[in-house]
Design a protein around this motif. Structure first.
Motif, PDB file in Angstrom:
ATOM      1  N   VAL A 106       7.113  23.178  13.121  1.00  0.00           N
ATOM      2  CA  VAL A 106       7.128  22.462  14.404  1.00  0.00           C
ATOM      3  C   VAL A 106       8.206  21.374  14.413  1.00  0.00           C
ATOM      4  CG1 VAL A 106       4.701  22.962  14.838  1.00  0.00           C
ATOM      5  CG2 VAL A 106       5.316  20.809  13.708  1.00  0.00           C
ATOM      6  N   ARG A 107       9.031  21.322  13.354  1.00  0.00           N
ATOM      7  CA  ARG A 107      10.197  20.446  13.251  1.00  0.00           C
ATOM      8  C   ARG A 107       9.844  18.962  13.140  1.00  0.00           C
ATOM      9  NH1 ARG A 107      14.727  23.332  17.224  1.00  0.00           N
ATOM     10  NH2 ARG A 107      14.541  25.404  16.273  1.00  0.00           N
ATOM     11  N   LEU A 108       8.635  18.673  12.667  1.00  0.00           N
ATOM     12  CA  LEU A 108       8.312  17.283  12.331  1.00  0.00           C
ATOM     13  C   LEU A 108       8.809  16.955  10.926  1.00  0.00           C
ATOM     14  CD1 LEU A 108       4.723  16.865  13.822  1.00  0.00           C
ATOM     15  CD2 LEU A 108       6.839  15.786  14.617  1.00  0.00           C
ATOM     16  N   ALA A 109       8.921  17.977  10.088  1.00  0.00           N
ATOM     17  CA  ALA A 109       9.513  17.843   8.751  1.00  0.00           C
ATOM     18  C   ALA A 109      10.850  18.572   8.759  1.00  0.00           C
ATOM     19  CB  ALA A 109       8.595  18.444   7.697  1.00  0.00           C
ATOM     20  N   MET A 143       0.847  -1.203   0.000  1.00  0.00           N
ATOM     21  CA  MET A 143       0.000   0.000   0.000  1.00  0.00           C
ATOM     22  C   MET A 143       0.876   1.244   0.000  1.00  0.00           C
ATOM     23  SD  MET A 143      -2.795   1.279   2.830  1.00  0.00           S
ATOM     24  CE  MET A 143      -4.029   0.090   2.336  1.00  0.00           C
ATOM     25  N   SER A 144       0.506   2.215  -0.818  1.00  0.00           N
ATOM     26  CA  SER A 144       1.272   3.453  -0.914  1.00  0.00           C
ATOM     27  C   SER A 144       1.106   4.286   0.339  1.00  0.00           C
ATOM     28  CB  SER A 144       0.792   4.250  -2.138  1.00  0.00           C
ATOM     29  OG  SER A 144       1.499   5.444  -2.257  1.00  0.00           O
ATOM     30  N   LYS A 145       2.182   4.953   0.742  1.00  0.00           N
ATOM     31  CA  LYS A 145       2.075   5.905   1.847  1.00  0.00           C
ATOM     32  C   LYS A 145       1.130   7.021   1.431  1.00  0.00           C
ATOM     33  CE  LYS A 145       6.797   5.178   3.534  1.00  0.00           C
ATOM     34  NZ  LYS A 145       8.102   5.799   3.783  1.00  0.00           N
ATOM     35  N   THR A 160      10.575  11.950  -3.586  1.00  0.00           N
ATOM     36  CA  THR A 160       9.836  10.689  -3.679  1.00  0.00           C
ATOM     37  C   THR A 160       8.622  10.650  -2.766  1.00  0.00           C
ATOM     38  OG1 THR A 160      11.709   9.380  -4.452  1.00  0.00           O
ATOM     39  CG2 THR A 160       9.986   8.190  -3.291  1.00  0.00           C
ATOM     40  N   SER A 161       8.748  11.120  -1.531  1.00  0.00           N
ATOM     41  CA  SER A 161       7.594  11.069  -0.623  1.00  0.00           C
ATOM     42  C   SER A 161       6.474  11.987  -1.113  1.00  0.00           C
ATOM     43  CB  SER A 161       8.005  11.432   0.800  1.00  0.00           C
ATOM     44  OG  SER A 161       8.466  12.758   0.894  1.00  0.00           O
ATOM     45  N   PHE A 162       6.822  13.114  -1.761  1.00  0.00           N
ATOM     46  CA  PHE A 162       5.795  13.983  -2.347  1.00  0.00           C
ATOM     47  C   PHE A 162       5.085  13.256  -3.490  1.00  0.00           C
ATOM     48  CE2 PHE A 162       8.123  17.380  -0.227  1.00  0.00           C
ATOM     49  CZ  PHE A 162       7.131  18.303   0.080  1.00  0.00           C
ATOM     50  N   PHE A 172       8.112  12.800   6.897  1.00  0.00           N
ATOM     51  CA  PHE A 172       9.210  11.964   7.378  1.00  0.00           C
ATOM     52  C   PHE A 172      10.038  11.401   6.217  1.00  0.00           C
ATOM     53  CE2 PHE A 172       6.443  10.910  11.296  1.00  0.00           C
ATOM     54  CZ  PHE A 172       6.884  12.067  11.928  1.00  0.00           C
ATOM     55  N   GLY A 173       9.438  11.286   5.027  1.00  0.00           N
ATOM     56  CA  GLY A 173      10.145  10.711   3.891  1.00  0.00           C
ATOM     57  C   GLY A 173      11.014  11.680   3.130  1.00  0.00           C
TER      58      GLY A 173
END
Length: 342
Positions: free
Chosen positions: A300-303, A1-3, A59-61, A11-12
Motif C-alpha cells: 500500500v506504499r506506506l513502506a 522511549m523506543s519506537k 535500524t528500525s527493524f 517509516f524508519g
C-alpha cells in the motif's frame, strides 16, 4: 522511549536515505556478500558504504524487535532477555571501574541503548561514536527523552579514523561493534591511541570459535549467512581477536567466551523452536507476522519498496546466528579486558 509500532518500523526503513533508494540500496548491500556472489576484499574496501547501508536499512527493524540495545547476552534461568541485556552492560561498566567524573567512549554506539544504561548505572560521562547519521540523530533524540543529554554525547565518525586527540578517554568499551571493522588491528590501534595510559578497554566481540572448520561447507554457509545478515566484512577467530589486541599494544588482563557456560543459550531469542510472549516479535512466529505486516505496508506504499527484502536479510541473520550457536562455531559473547601500559 523506543519506537515500537509497525508504522514506525516502516517509516524508519532506509534511515536518512531517500525512500525511493531503499530497493536499490538493499540490492547493492546484498551484492557485497558471498551469499550473493560478493567477496571479502570488496566488503573490506567498501566497509563504510556497506555498514552504513546496513544500519540505515535495518535500524528500525532492530528497534522494533529488540529495543534500544542491539546486542546479545549470556542469560541465567528465570532471567528475561531485557534483564540479561542490562546485566551484560552493567558488567562491562564494573570491569572498567566506571564512576562519576570519568570520560568514557562507546565505540559504535548505535542508537545509544547501552550508552544510556551505563551512564545511569555508573554516573560517568559517555561519548558515543557512530558512523551512521541516522543512528546518531535517533540516539540524540532518545538521550533527550531520557533526560541524559548532559552526560551522554554522540559524535558521528569512523572508528578507523576517530575524531579525538590522543589520550582523551579514561575508559573505552565496544559492545558487539568492532566486528564491523575491515581491519581489527587498525581499529584497536585507534582505540589504543584515544585511551589514556594506564586505563582499560573492554569489549564483547563476535568471533568464530575453535569448533569452526574452514573446510566444512556447512560451517562456511553459516558464516556467510551471519556476514550477510549482520553487515560484517568477515568474522575473526577468538585467537585472531586476542592477538590483534596484543599487537595494538594492550596488555590483556583477562578474556573469556561467556557463551560457553551461559545457562540459557544466547541465541534462544531467535530460535524458531521457541515461543515467548515477553519477546514475541523475535520468535519465528513473531517474525512471520512482522514480515506479513511489512509486505502489506509495502504493497500500500506506506513502506518503501525493498522493505520486504530488508526483512529477508534479517531472517537470514537469524538463521545463521542460531545455526552458529547450535554448532558452537560462533559466539557474540567473547569478552576481553585490556590495559594500555603507562
Amino acid at each position: 522511549m523506543s519506537k515500537s509500532g509497525a508504522l514506525d518500523l516502516a517509516f524508519g526503513v532506509g534511515g536518512r536515505m531517500d525512500k525511493k533508494e531503499v530497493k536499490s540500496a538493499v540490492e547493492q548491500y546484498e551484492n557485497y556478500h558471498g551469499y550473493f556472489g560478493g567477496d571479502e576484499e570488496t566488503r573490506k574496501a567498501n566497509y563504510n558504504d556497506m555498514v552504513n547501508k546496513y544500519y540505515d536499512l535495518v535500524t528500525s527493524f532492530y528497534e522494533y524487535g529488540w529495543g534500544e540495545s542491539f546486542h546479545f547476552a549470556p542469560r541465567w534461568k528465570g532471567e528475561s532477555l531485557k534483564e540479561s541485556i542490562k546485566r551484560h552492560e552493567h558488567f562491562i561498566a564494573l570491569q572498567l571501574g566506571l564512576k562519576r567524573g570519568m570520560k568514557v567512549l562507546d565505540v559504535v554506539c548505535g542508537i545509544g541503548g547501552p550508552l544510556r544504561e551505563i551512564a545511569r548505572f555508573s554516573f560517568a560521562s559517555i561519548t558515543g561514536l557512530c558512523n551512521s547519521e541516522y543512528q546518531i540523530t535517533r540516539g540524540k533524540e532518545l538521550n533527550q527523552q531520557a533526560g541524559l543529554s548532559e552526560s551522554c554525547n554522540m559524535v558521528e565518525g569512523d572508528f578507523m579514523k576517530m575524531p579525538f586527540p590522543d589520550n582523551t578517554f579514561d575508559a573505552i568499551y565496544a559492545i558487539e561493534a568492532t566486528c564491523h571493522a575491515p581491519d581489527v588491528l587498525g581499529c584497536y590501534k585507534e582505540i589504543y591511541r584515544a585511551l589514556k595510559p594506564g586505563q582499560c578497554f573492554a569489549a564483547y566481540e563476535w568471533c568464530l570459535t575453535d569448533h569452526f572448520d574452514p573446510t566444512n561447507e556447512s560451517h562456511q554457509k553459516t558464516r556467510a549467512l551471519i556476514e550477510l545478515g549482520d553487515g560484517l566484512p568477515d568474522i575473526r577467530t577468538t585467537n585472531e581477536c586476542l592477538e590483534a589486541v596484543r599487537l595494538a599494544g594492550f596488555e590483556v588482563v583477562w578474556a573469556k567466551d561467556f557463551a560457553l557456560d551461559s545457562p540459557v543459550p544466547w541465541y534462544l531469542p531467535l530460535d524458531p523452536r521457541r515461543l515467548s510472549m515477553t519477546s514475541f516479535r523475535l520468535t519465528a512466529v513473531g517474525r512471520v507476522i512482522t514480515k506479513s505486516i511489512v509486505k502489506t505496508l509495502e504493497f500500500v506504499r506506506l513502506a518503501p519498496a525493498g522493505t520486504g527484502r530488508v526483512s529477508s536479510v534479517l531472517d537470514k541473520a537469524a538463521e545463521g546466528l542460531v545455526e552458529g550457536g547450535r554448532k558452537e562455531i560462533f559466539t557474540p559473547n567473547y569478552f576481553f579486558l585490556a590495559r594500555k601500559p603507562l
